[in-house]
Scaffold this motif. Structure first.
Motif, mmCIF file in Angstrom:
data_model
loop_
_atom_site.group_PDB
_atom_site.id
_atom_site.type_symbol
_atom_site.label_atom_id
_atom_site.label_comp_id
_atom_site.label_asym_id
_atom_site.label_seq_id
_atom_site.Cartn_x
_atom_site.Cartn_y
_atom_site.Cartn_z
ATOM 1 N N CYS A 232 0.835 -1.204 0.000
ATOM 2 C CA CYS A 232 0.000 0.000 0.000
ATOM 3 C C CYS A 232 0.869 1.253 0.000
ATOM 4 C CB CYS A 232 -0.916 -0.020 1.220
ATOM 5 S SG CYS A 232 -2.004 1.419 1.348
ATOM 6 N N ILE A 233 1.901 1.263 0.837
ATOM 7 C CA ILE A 233 2.770 2.435 0.931
ATOM 8 C C ILE A 233 3.570 2.623 -0.356
ATOM 9 C CG2 ILE A 233 4.760 3.417 2.149
ATOM 10 C CD1 ILE A 233 3.612 2.185 4.726
ATOM 11 N N GLN B 283 1.546 4.258 -2.927
ATOM 12 C CA GLN B 283 1.319 5.687 -2.714
ATOM 13 C C GLN B 283 2.336 6.544 -3.469
ATOM 14 O OE1 GLN B 283 0.646 6.666 1.501
ATOM 15 N NE2 GLN B 283 -0.319 4.671 1.739
ATOM 16 N N LYS C 281 0.689 7.425 -6.585
ATOM 17 C CA LYS C 281 -0.330 8.455 -6.361
ATOM 18 C C LYS C 281 0.301 9.830 -6.262
ATOM 19 C CE LYS C 281 -3.764 5.544 -3.980
ATOM 20 N NZ LYS C 281 -4.604 5.401 -2.766
ATOM 21 N N ALA D 91 4.802 5.836 7.066
ATOM 22 C CA ALA D 91 4.437 6.698 5.934
ATOM 23 C C ALA D 91 5.107 8.063 6.030
ATOM 24 C CB ALA D 91 2.920 6.863 5.875
ATOM 25 N N TYR E 69 7.015 9.805 2.953
ATOM 26 C CA TYR E 69 6.557 11.055 2.344
ATOM 27 C C TYR E 69 7.588 12.167 2.460
ATOM 28 C CZ TYR E 69 1.954 9.626 0.860
ATOM 29 O OH TYR E 69 0.927 9.032 0.173
ATOM 30 N N ALA F 49 -4.384 8.263 0.906
ATOM 31 C CA ALA F 49 -3.443 7.194 1.237
ATOM 32 C C ALA F 49 -4.142 5.861 1.483
ATOM 33 C CB ALA F 49 -2.622 7.586 2.464
ATOM 34 N N ILE G 201 0.927 14.020 3.522
ATOM 35 C CA ILE G 201 -0.139 13.486 2.646
ATOM 36 C C ILE G 201 -1.164 14.607 2.435
ATOM 37 C CG2 ILE G 201 -1.573 11.494 2.113
ATOM 38 C CD1 ILE G 201 -0.144 9.857 4.154
#
Length: 285
Positions: free
Chosen positions: A10-11, A14, A17, A53, A57, A115, A191
């Motif tokens: 998932c991370i 991102q 994204k 996260a 980021y 996220a 985020i």
């Protein structure tokens, strides 16, 4: 709650994204994805997903040479959320149970999450939220706690969602005029989480006590919060946390008389709560 194997993919996802959000070219996109993928090998399973996260980021922001990766997206999210305000205000004003309706408004806004493993359409959520039952339903406990409380802390989550929180707080002030309400935001852009900038632009500083938590994580990490925020978190009669990031950082709970309001948008949180993706939650501790 600490990260799960499922959080890693998932991370990493991102990073794509982010690349799309900042309109990165092919070279920058490849660098973002490769660096996040490389760093994922060193993720600590003793940390919460928001803590992991944060490092990711901050690294992507340095690579992209952009302090706020989602500044344009956040501005769009705010404008989109504002379009729903007249309808939502009408629903609250004409409700037989204004508190229940306002709580559902607050949860409807939680779909604005850049996220999340699964994304939901805001318009669809607004359309159906008032006819949707809580899948984790401790609303009556929350209502009882609000009736007894003199001080309330609401920990915000995402930009756009904060517009829905504004309506929620307006309703609380109407129903509980003696209740002292604080709204807490992130210490810096991370985020699409709400910071002082977006909260002040929305007028929270005139609506209630607006607090900068000092945290750099997409969730309230107590040990990273400033002293003022820690004291407020500890001393408030009731704490309401919005969204999955706050749930992940505050589960297991650090205190009693705390409520989680959220839309379940990932399998790890769903498993933790014993619920399903798409469920809406009003859980009291």
């Amino acid at each position: 709650m600490t990260i799960d194997e499922a959080c890693i993919g998932c991370i990493i996802n991102q990073s794509l994204k982010v690349a799309n959000a900042i309109k990165a070219d092919e070279v920058l996109t490849e660098k973002l994805v490769s660096e996040v993928t490389k760093s994922s090998k060193d993720f600590s399973f003793s940390l919460t997903p928001p803590e992991v996260a944060t490092d990711v980021y901050e690294m992507m922001a340095l690579i992209a040479e952009k302090q706020d990766l989602y500044d344009e997206v956040k501005a769009h999210s705010t404008q989109k959320a504002l379009e729903f305000v007249p309808f939502l205000q009408y629903k609250i004003d004409n409700s037989k149970d204004k508190l229940l309706t306002a709580v559902k408004v607050a949860i409807a806004g939680n779909v604005i999450d850049l996220a999340a493993e699964v994304e939901f359409d805001l318009a669809d959520e607004v359309e159906k939220i008032f006819d949707t039952h809580f899948d984790y339903d401790e609303f009556e406990k929350l209502k009882a706690s609000l009736k007894e409380a003199q001080t309330l802390l609401i920990i915000g989550d995402n930009v756009g969602e904060h517009i829905f929180d504004y309506l929620f707080i307006q309703t609380l002030k109407e129903l509980y005029p003696l209740l002292y309400i604080s709204y807490m935001v992130r210490g810096n852009p991370i985020i699409n989480d709400v910071t002082m900038k977006e909260a002040e632009e929305a007028g929270f500083d005139k609506l209630c006590n607006l607090v900068d938590s000092g945290v750099n994580t997409p969730g309230f990490t107590y040990d990273r919060a400033n002293e003022e925020s820690q004291k407020l978190f500890d001393s408030a009669d009731l704490v309401i946390t919005k969204g999955m990031g706050n749930y992940e950082c505050l589960s297991p709970a650090r205190r009693t008389n705390m409520a989680y309001l959220l839309k379940v948008k990932c399998s790890v949180v769903a498993s933790s709560l014993g619920k399903n993706i798409g469920d809406i939650v009003c859980k009291m501790i």
